[in-house]
Scaffold this motif. Sequence first.
Motif, short mmCIF file in Angstrom:
data_model
loop_
_atom_site.label_atom_id
_atom_site.label_comp_id
_atom_site.label_asym_id
_atom_site.label_seq_id
_atom_site.Cartn_x
_atom_site.Cartn_y
_atom_site.Cartn_z
N ARG A 76 0.88 -1.17 0.00
CA ARG A 76 0.00 0.00 0.00
C ARG A 76 0.91 1.21 0.00
N ARG A 78 1.17 5.31 -0.79
CA ARG A 78 0.52 6.59 -1.10
C ARG A 78 1.41 7.38 -2.05
N GLU A 154 -6.53 11.83 -3.02
CA GLU A 154 -5.93 10.58 -2.55
C GLU A 154 -5.54 9.75 -3.77
N TRP A 156 -3.27 6.19 -4.52
CA TRP A 156 -2.63 5.05 -3.86
C TRP A 156 -2.39 3.92 -4.86
N SER A 198 -0.66 1.29 5.79
CA SER A 198 0.47 1.34 4.84
C SER A 198 1.81 1.35 5.55
#
Length: 198
Positions: A76, A78, A154, A156, A198
Amino acid sequence: MSADGALARVIRSAADRAATAEAESCELCAARVADEHPHLYDTGAAEVRCVCGPCSVLFADGAAGEGRYRLVPRRRLRLPPVDTGVLGVPVGLVFFVPRSDGAVTAQGPSPAGAMRWEVDADAWRRLAAEVPQVASMTPDVEALLVNTVRGLSEHWIVPVDDCFRMTALVRREWRGLSGGGRVWPAVEQFFRDLTERS
């Protein structure tokens, strides 16, 4: 035994049966799996399958499954804002999945499930050339997840099972024509949880 004791035993027994029925099991060996467990992507059925830890080891690094089953990674990551407008998808909550055959699909959650679009492969390649993390995605099992709804930004790279969970969350919480008062706070919480995981 008192009536209260018998009733308590029946209630406990019913709760145990319900918990057993709700417990997920490995779709390969039928062993129970923990709440947080690995998944396999079944390329033939285009579905995610629950697996236990020992069975998941068989599929690490493509060791088994002859390409039909792919272990879903746990990464995960970002990203800074990514200009996904070049991909031509008209929604602000969407995930993009590159496929093994070179195609790219975009899916947006809706009250009826996931809406799906084909993304222009050349546009995806140009985006991947500009954003190295996008180029590093594992086909079929990782997605670029984007949320620009309600002023958010956002972006990701996540396992595809996270995207399916988000789609189920939107479907479950949506009310009326615009989503109602529950869906968007639930989506925002989903992204906060991503940050924690994450």
